[in-house]
Design an enzyme around this catalytic site. Structure first.
Site, PDB file in Angstrom:
ATOM      1  N   GLY A  48       0.847  -1.198   0.000  1.00 56.13           N
ATOM      2  CA  GLY A  48       0.000   0.000   0.000  1.00 56.13           C
ATOM      3  C   GLY A  48       0.875   1.237   0.000  1.00 56.13           C
ATOM      4  N   ILE A  72      -2.973  -0.537  -4.813  1.00 58.00           N
ATOM      5  CA  ILE A  72      -4.188  -1.045  -5.461  1.00 58.00           C
ATOM      6  C   ILE A  72      -4.842  -0.011  -6.375  1.00 58.00           C
ATOM      7  CG2 ILE A  72      -5.894  -0.444  -3.674  1.00 58.00           C
ATOM      8  CD1 ILE A  72      -6.883  -3.406  -3.980  1.00 58.00           C
ATOM      9  N   ASN A 105      -3.327  -6.074  -5.549  1.00 61.19           N
ATOM     10  CA  ASN A 105      -4.006  -6.227  -4.278  1.00 61.19           C
ATOM     11  C   ASN A 105      -3.144  -7.135  -3.415  1.00 61.19           C
ATOM     12  OD1 ASN A 105      -5.551  -6.825  -2.089  1.00 61.19           O
ATOM     13  ND2 ASN A 105      -7.423  -7.239  -3.244  1.00 61.19           N
ATOM     14  N   CYS A 125       3.002   0.935   5.984  1.00 62.97           N
ATOM     15  CA  CYS A 125       3.027   2.302   6.520  1.00 62.97           C
ATOM     16  C   CYS A 125       1.648   2.954   6.438  1.00 62.97           C
ATOM     17  CB  CYS A 125       4.033   3.146   5.743  1.00 62.97           C
ATOM     18  SG  CYS A 125       5.711   2.528   5.858  1.00 62.97           S
ATOM     19  N   ASP A 128      -4.792   1.775   5.790  1.00 59.44           N
ATOM     20  CA  ASP A 128      -6.157   2.252   6.037  1.00 59.44           C
ATOM     21  C   ASP A 128      -6.670   1.608   7.330  1.00 59.44           C
ATOM     22  OD1 ASP A 128      -6.174   3.751   3.670  1.00 59.44           O
ATOM     23  OD2 ASP A 128      -6.723   1.991   2.486  1.00 59.44           O
ATOM     24  N   THR A 203       7.115   9.160   4.324  1.00 53.67           N
ATOM     25  CA  THR A 203       5.908   8.799   3.573  1.00 53.67           C
ATOM     26  C   THR A 203       4.957   9.999   3.561  1.00 53.67           C
ATOM     27  OG1 THR A 203       4.373   7.976   5.253  1.00 53.67           O
ATOM     28  CG2 THR A 203       6.146   6.483   4.615  1.00 53.67           C
ATOM     29  N   GLU A 204       4.112  10.056   2.550  1.00 51.43           N
ATOM     30  CA  GLU A 204       3.176  11.179   2.403  1.00 51.43           C
ATOM     31  C   GLU A 204       2.237  11.237   3.613  1.00 51.43           C
ATOM     32  OE1 GLU A 204       4.299   9.421  -0.190  1.00 51.43           O
ATOM     33  OE2 GLU A 204       5.168  11.120  -1.271  1.00 51.43           O
ATOM     34  N   GLU A 205       1.805  10.048   4.037  1.00 54.58           N
ATOM     35  CA  GLU A 205       0.881   9.981   5.171  1.00 54.58           C
ATOM     36  C   GLU A 205       1.597  10.429   6.459  1.00 54.58           C
ATOM     37  OE1 GLU A 205      -2.185   9.332   3.988  1.00 54.58           O
ATOM     38  OE2 GLU A 205      -2.852   9.681   6.037  1.00 54.58           O
TER      39      GLU A 205
HETATM   40  N1  SAM Z   1       1.950   3.938   2.740  1.00 53.86           N
HETATM   41  C1  SAM Z   1       1.573   5.227   2.195  1.00 53.86           C
HETATM   42  C2  SAM Z   1       1.999   6.339   3.113  1.00 53.86           C
HETATM   43  O1  SAM Z   1       2.374   6.044   4.243  1.00 53.86           O
HETATM   44  O2  SAM Z   1       1.957   7.505   2.696  1.00 53.86           O
HETATM   45  C3  SAM Z   1       0.076   5.288   1.874  1.00 53.86           C
HETATM   46  C4  SAM Z   1      -0.859   5.160   3.036  1.00 53.86           C
HETATM   47  S1  SAM Z   1      -2.588   5.196   2.530  1.00 53.86           S
HETATM   48  C5  SAM Z   1      -3.440   5.636   3.980  1.00 53.86           C
HETATM   49  C6  SAM Z   1      -2.968   3.469   2.304  1.00 53.86           C
HETATM   50  C7  SAM Z   1      -2.680   2.996   0.895  1.00 53.86           C
HETATM   51  O3  SAM Z   1      -2.857   1.579   0.789  1.00 53.86           O
HETATM   52  C8  SAM Z   1      -3.588   3.628  -0.142  1.00 53.86           C
HETATM   53  O4  SAM Z   1      -2.799   4.198  -1.158  1.00 53.86           O
HETATM   54  C9  SAM Z   1      -4.423   2.443  -0.647  1.00 53.86           C
HETATM   55  O5  SAM Z   1      -4.822   2.594  -1.998  1.00 53.86           O
HETATM   56  C10 SAM Z   1      -3.479   1.286  -0.452  1.00 53.86           C
HETATM   57  N2  SAM Z   1      -4.114  -0.034  -0.309  1.00 53.86           N
HETATM   58  C11 SAM Z   1      -5.195  -0.327   0.446  1.00 53.86           C
HETATM   59  N3  SAM Z   1      -5.486  -1.647   0.358  1.00 53.86           N
HETATM   60  C12 SAM Z   1      -4.561  -2.203  -0.466  1.00 53.86           C
HETATM   61  C13 SAM Z   1      -4.336  -3.524  -0.952  1.00 53.86           C
HETATM   62  N4  SAM Z   1      -5.131  -4.529  -0.600  1.00 53.86           N
HETATM   63  N5  SAM Z   1      -3.291  -3.738  -1.781  1.00 53.86           N
HETATM   64  C14 SAM Z   1      -2.486  -2.708  -2.146  1.00 53.86           C
HETATM   65  N6  SAM Z   1      -2.656  -1.447  -1.713  1.00 53.86           N
HETATM   66  C15 SAM Z   1      -3.677  -1.183  -0.892  1.00 53.86           C
END
Ligand code: SAM
Length: 229
Positions: A48, A72, A105, A125, A128, A203-205
């Protein structure tokens, strides 16, 4: 949704050459069967990865280690791919060759991408949070998924987690603590690991949490040796 996802039937079927062109093993391109092979395997995965801040910060720190973001969302994946291409170009192809991003995914297809014990580090990191109890099954850390991370990680490898949601932090700690393949990395080792500083700041978050003066909860888990039969 998932039926538009492209994923390899098995790790050996994955063609990594478009993602890491500088690491293609030129001798392997003559082989008849299978995609061109790389000189190295992917060893770091960012689950993610969002907009790729972690990858872009880690790539120069481990220039000889291949790292992969799995994301994803299509548009976000494309953004990260373009970000990496631009950085490669800017450095005349000298840097960022070891970073790439695929749309995937990670909850479903991890073993299609990686062999057993292939990985040294997995980053999770600011996943969600899925606050509602009926949504907990959508969390990226669970008993089942932890077994997949254990499969892909080599003994001694580490899962890095960070979140600003305390309840999710406790959930992740509880699920990794309960898993026989993992032990928590002690606090002093955690603090000494340069990846922890990167994961906390880059990370952006993580930056968003910083701006909002939120808390960050970090936990690392080491993959144990499998017990003898
Ligand atoms: N890790 C990054 C950061 O710390 O800035 C992004 C955090 S963001 C809150 C969560 C990310 O996980 C989103 O970009 C979302 O699209 C991705 N994501 C959620 N479920 C996923 C999955 N099953 N497989 C891959 N990515 C996923």
């Amino acid at each position: 949704s998932d039926h538009t996802l492209v994923y390899p039937a098995s790790p050996s079927a994955m063609d990594w050459s478009p993602h890491y062109p500088a690491f293609v093993d030129e001798d392997s391109s003559q082989e008849a069967a299978g995609p061109p092979r790389l000189r190295k395997d992917v060893e770091i995965v960012d689950i993610g990865c969002g907009f790729g801040g972690l990858l872009v910060a880690l790539a120069p720190l481990f220039p000889e280690t291949l790292m992969l973001g799995m994301e994803i969302r299509t548009s976000v994946t494309e953004f990260v791919q373009e970000r990496i291409w631009a950085l490669r170009n800017k450095s005349d192809g000298k840097q960022y060759q070891n970073a790439a991003c695929v749309r995937a995914n990670s909850m479903k297809f991890l073993p299609n991408f990686f062999r057993k014990a292939q990985l040294g580090k997995i980053f999770i990191c600011f996943p969600d949070p899925h606050f509602k109890a009926r949504k907990h099954k959508a969390r990226i850390v669970s008993t089942t998924l932890n077994s997949e991370y254990a499969y892909a990680l080599r003994p001694g490898g580490v899962v890095y987690t960070i979140t600003d949601v305390q309840a999710l932090h406790e959930w992740m700690v509880r699920h990794f603590d309960a898993h026989p393949s993992f032990e928590r990395v002690p606090r002093d080792e955690e603090q000494a690991d340069p990846c922890v500083a990167v994961m906390t700041r880059e990370t952006e978050e993580g930056k968003k949490v910083e701006r909002n003066q939120g808390q960050k909860f970090v936990a690392l888990f080491r993959r144990l040796e499998d017990p003898p039969w």
